[in-house]
Design an enzyme around this catalytic site. Structure first.
Site, PDB file in Angstrom:
ATOM      1  N   ALA A 127       0.837  -1.208   0.000  1.00 54.50           N
ATOM      2  CA  ALA A 127       0.000   0.000   0.000  1.00 54.50           C
ATOM      3  C   ALA A 127       0.871   1.256   0.000  1.00 54.50           C
ATOM      4  O   ALA A 127       0.355   2.357  -0.245  1.00 54.50           O
ATOM      5  CB  ALA A 127      -0.916  -0.003   1.218  1.00 54.50           C
ATOM      6  N   TYR A 157      11.045   3.030  -0.220  1.00 53.74           N
ATOM      7  CA  TYR A 157      10.337   1.730  -0.233  1.00 53.74           C
ATOM      8  C   TYR A 157       9.190   1.704  -1.261  1.00 53.74           C
ATOM      9  O   TYR A 157       9.068   0.775  -2.054  1.00 53.74           O
ATOM     10  CB  TYR A 157       9.807   1.469   1.176  1.00 53.74           C
ATOM     11  CG  TYR A 157       9.039   0.189   1.347  1.00 53.74           C
ATOM     12  CD1 TYR A 157       9.684  -1.047   1.346  1.00 53.74           C
ATOM     13  CD2 TYR A 157       7.652   0.205   1.552  1.00 53.74           C
ATOM     14  CE1 TYR A 157       8.973  -2.227   1.521  1.00 53.74           C
ATOM     15  CE2 TYR A 157       6.934  -0.967   1.734  1.00 53.74           C
ATOM     16  CZ  TYR A 157       7.597  -2.181   1.718  1.00 53.74           C
ATOM     17  OH  TYR A 157       6.896  -3.339   1.898  1.00 53.74           O
ATOM     18  N   ASN A 186      -0.596  -3.589   5.568  1.00 55.47           N
ATOM     19  CA  ASN A 186      -0.188  -4.033   6.921  1.00 55.47           C
ATOM     20  C   ASN A 186      -0.626  -5.443   7.322  1.00 55.47           C
ATOM     21  O   ASN A 186      -1.766  -5.647   7.743  1.00 55.47           O
ATOM     22  CB  ASN A 186      -0.757  -3.097   7.992  1.00 55.47           C
ATOM     23  CG  ASN A 186      -0.189  -1.712   7.868  1.00 55.47           C
ATOM     24  OD1 ASN A 186       1.014  -1.530   7.873  1.00 55.47           O
ATOM     25  ND2 ASN A 186      -1.073  -0.733   7.730  1.00 55.47           N
ATOM     26  N   GLU A 199       9.839  -4.223  13.368  1.00 54.81           N
ATOM     27  CA  GLU A 199       8.462  -4.627  13.655  1.00 54.81           C
ATOM     28  C   GLU A 199       7.462  -3.550  13.234  1.00 54.81           C
ATOM     29  O   GLU A 199       7.787  -2.388  13.142  1.00 54.81           O
ATOM     30  CB  GLU A 199       8.298  -4.946  15.153  1.00 54.81           C
ATOM     31  CG  GLU A 199       8.482  -3.786  16.104  1.00 54.81           C
ATOM     32  CD  GLU A 199       9.942  -3.454  16.411  1.00 54.81           C
ATOM     33  OE1 GLU A 199      10.835  -3.947  15.699  1.00 54.81           O
ATOM     34  OE2 GLU A 199      10.188  -2.673  17.337  1.00 54.81           O
ATOM     35  N   ARG A 295      -4.902   5.610   6.008  1.00 57.25           N
ATOM     36  CA  ARG A 295      -4.775   4.617   4.931  1.00 57.25           C
ATOM     37  C   ARG A 295      -5.749   3.474   5.198  1.00 57.25           C
ATOM     38  O   ARG A 295      -5.846   2.980   6.306  1.00 57.25           O
ATOM     39  CB  ARG A 295      -3.346   4.079   4.886  1.00 57.25           C
ATOM     40  CG  ARG A 295      -3.158   2.986   3.857  1.00 57.25           C
ATOM     41  CD  ARG A 295      -1.715   2.538   3.763  1.00 57.25           C
ATOM     42  NE  ARG A 295      -0.866   3.533   3.147  1.00 57.25           N
ATOM     43  CZ  ARG A 295       0.472   3.512   3.211  1.00 57.25           C
ATOM     44  NH1 ARG A 295       1.093   2.553   3.877  1.00 57.25           N
ATOM     45  NH2 ARG A 295       1.187   4.438   2.608  1.00 57.25           N
TER      46      ARG A 295
HETATM   47  P1  NAD Z   1      10.082 -10.090   6.311  1.00 56.29           P
HETATM   48  O1  NAD Z   1      11.125  -9.046   6.531  1.00 56.29           O
HETATM   49  O2  NAD Z   1       9.621 -10.870   7.494  1.00 56.29           O
HETATM   50  O3  NAD Z   1      10.535 -11.094   5.174  1.00 56.29           O
HETATM   51  C1  NAD Z   1      11.339 -10.711   4.081  1.00 56.29           C
HETATM   52  C2  NAD Z   1      12.442 -11.729   3.970  1.00 56.29           C
HETATM   53  O4  NAD Z   1      13.256 -11.384   2.842  1.00 56.29           O
HETATM   54  C3  NAD Z   1      13.387 -11.723   5.191  1.00 56.29           C
HETATM   55  O5  NAD Z   1      13.433 -12.993   5.791  1.00 56.29           O
HETATM   56  C4  NAD Z   1      14.732 -11.318   4.623  1.00 56.29           C
HETATM   57  O6  NAD Z   1      15.835 -11.957   5.239  1.00 56.29           O
HETATM   58  C5  NAD Z   1      14.583 -11.725   3.170  1.00 56.29           C
HETATM   59  N1  NAD Z   1      15.546 -11.028   2.316  1.00 56.29           N
HETATM   60  C6  NAD Z   1      15.892  -9.715   2.377  1.00 56.29           C
HETATM   61  N2  NAD Z   1      16.864  -9.465   1.483  1.00 56.29           N
HETATM   62  C7  NAD Z   1      17.130 -10.642   0.853  1.00 56.29           C
HETATM   63  C8  NAD Z   1      18.044 -11.017  -0.159  1.00 56.29           C
HETATM   64  N3  NAD Z   1      18.899 -10.135  -0.687  1.00 56.29           N
HETATM   65  N4  NAD Z   1      18.047 -12.305  -0.564  1.00 56.29           N
HETATM   66  C9  NAD Z   1      17.198 -13.209  -0.024  1.00 56.29           C
HETATM   67  N5  NAD Z   1      16.308 -12.911   0.947  1.00 56.29           N
HETATM   68  C10 NAD Z   1      16.275 -11.637   1.375  1.00 56.29           C
HETATM   69  O7  NAD Z   1       8.857  -9.334   5.618  1.00 56.29           O
HETATM   70  P2  NAD Z   1       7.379  -9.852   5.348  1.00 56.29           P
HETATM   71  O8  NAD Z   1       6.486  -9.100   6.264  1.00 56.29           O
HETATM   72  O9  NAD Z   1       7.348 -11.329   5.325  1.00 56.29           O
HETATM   73  O10 NAD Z   1       7.143  -9.261   3.885  1.00 56.29           O
HETATM   74  C11 NAD Z   1       7.211 -10.054   2.707  1.00 56.29           C
HETATM   75  C12 NAD Z   1       6.968  -9.185   1.482  1.00 56.29           C
HETATM   76  O11 NAD Z   1       5.704  -8.514   1.615  1.00 56.29           O
HETATM   77  C13 NAD Z   1       8.000  -8.070   1.276  1.00 56.29           C
HETATM   78  O12 NAD Z   1       8.198  -7.866  -0.093  1.00 56.29           O
HETATM   79  C14 NAD Z   1       7.315  -6.858   1.849  1.00 56.29           C
HETATM   80  O13 NAD Z   1       7.803  -5.651   1.286  1.00 56.29           O
HETATM   81  C15 NAD Z   1       5.872  -7.115   1.459  1.00 56.29           C
HETATM   82  N6  NAD Z   1       4.927  -6.398   2.314  1.00 56.29           N
HETATM   83  C16 NAD Z   1       4.764  -6.753   3.612  1.00 56.29           C
HETATM   84  C17 NAD Z   1       3.863  -6.060   4.406  1.00 56.29           C
HETATM   85  C18 NAD Z   1       3.648  -6.426   5.853  1.00 56.29           C
HETATM   86  O14 NAD Z   1       2.827  -5.773   6.520  1.00 56.29           O
HETATM   87  N7  NAD Z   1       4.330  -7.429   6.401  1.00 56.29           N
HETATM   88  C19 NAD Z   1       3.119  -4.993   3.870  1.00 56.29           C
HETATM   89  C20 NAD Z   1       3.325  -4.652   2.540  1.00 56.29           C
HETATM   90  C21 NAD Z   1       4.213  -5.373   1.756  1.00 56.29           C
END
Ligand code: NAD
Length: 333
Positions: A127, A157, A186, A199, A295
């Protein structure tokens, strides 16, 4: 089992970012559905993954590197990209360069998917792609997919996410790789980050309330005025939505995947206090990173396209999240 399902089960699946919060839950769901041939990849050592499944192939690779992406994508037919260097507002507002470098992950993984002949590719957008001028008022109208343009996303981002969405679109148009993109709003739930600086608000608030309760120091720090509004999607809904979008034939455009239950941060704190059975004195830190003022997810398109939307109530999801963080913190103590 239908023959279609058998074919699907035979496909090798890659989950990138498997050691993270959403990646771990997605693998658990794929295993529950009967998939066995799964390759899980993350940059973190396997011992540090939130969830680890020894029965599948687990690799530690830096997916910013093209060679690593080739290694990860080799022989796979379905690819989920959940890997990104990211965190909550505190992290993304202070680490814009790091966030933008995730563009290397998605770009190299798309190239590797194309070269490996993969059939389907999922990208986890956010988002944070939405135009900031539509999010200045806590009582704003929920964000529709077209509100991403004209582009003015979250600096760092959000720009990376918007650019990567377009890369997915052009790989589909130019190279015939079927790509699917969801804009997560989120996501929260058990087995995720709740301390350390990456977090997000639901986990951070649970941790602060639990710490106050355990220390018998009945105070809490809240970032901003607490009047900023958000919606929060429970992890089970997120995983269900990923699967529906990934396998859909009609969702060929970036689509909201979020809850439409809007709350203020103060209301979220009220809820966690009520789960914990305490009341805390609130100290507002007005200069802390707090993101946009308002949002929420407009779910018209997902309901029309899939006949479904995330529907776990915030109270039900927060009760489970609170219980998990409470267990982790007391175990640690
Ligand atoms: P997270 O940080 O728990 O998981 C992301 C994982 O990617 C981590 O384990 C990290 O070690 C790994 N990573 C980072 N760089 C890397 C690399 N170079 N090579 C391999 N692995 C790598 O985050 P999440 O909450 O599980 O989010 C997953 C996806 O969803 C992400 O793309 C995030 O931007 C997107 N997202 C999440 C949310 C949310 O609220 N959690 C909201 C919007 C978008």
């Amino acid at each position: 089992m239908s023959s279609n399902l058998c074919v699907l089960m035979a496909n090798k699946i890659l989950v990138a970012g498997a050691g993270g919060f959403i990646g771990g839950h997605l693998i658990a769901e794929l295993l529950r559905k009967g998939h066995k041939d799964i390759r899980a990849v993350d940059i973190k050592p396997v011992g540090e993954w939130y969830q680890h499944f020894p029965q599948i192939e687990n690799l530690q690779l830096d997916l910013q590197l093209k060679d690593s992406c080739d290694r990860a994508a080799k022989g796979t037919e379905q690819i989920y990209n959940l890997a990104a260097d990211m965190g909550g507002m505190g992290f993304i507002e202070l680490n814009r360069g790091l966030c933008m470098l995730s563009v290397l992950i998605n770009t190299h993984l798309l190239m590797a998917a194309r070269d490996a002949g993969a059939k389907r590719f999922f990208y986890s957008s956010s988002a944070c792609v939405y135009n900031a001028s539509r999010q200045t008022d806590p009582n704003m109208t929920a964000l529709r997919e077209e509100d991403a343009y004209p582009a003015m996303p979250e600096d760092g981002y959000g720009w990376e996410k918007l650019f990567s969405e377009r890369m997915c679109r052009h790989f589909m148009e130019d190279f015939g790789l079927t790509t699917r993109v969801a804009r997560f709003h989120n996501v929260y739930g058990p087995q995720g980050t709740y301390d350390g600086g990456r977090e997000k608000a639901p986990a951070a608030i649970c941790r602060k309330v639990i710490s106050a309760k355990l220390a018998k120091k009945h105070e809490i720090e809240i970032w901003g005025t607490g009047e900023q509004t958000r919606s929060f999607m429970y992890i089970d809904d997120c995983v269900t939505g990923i699967e529906k979008i990934f396998h859909s034939e009609n969702v060929t455009f970036p689509i909201n995947l979020g809850s439409a239950e809007k709350v203020t941060i103060n209301q979220l704190v009220d809820m966690v206090e009520s789960i914990a059975g305490i009341k805390l004195k609130r100290n507002y830190k007005l200069d802390a990173p707090k993101g946009v003022n308002g949002r929420n997810s407009d779910n018209t398109l997902i309901k029309k396209s899939l006949g479904w939307e995330p529907d776990t109530s915030l109270r039900a999801g927060m009760e489970k999240t609170y219980a998990w963080i409470h267990d982790e913190m007391t175990k640690r103590k």
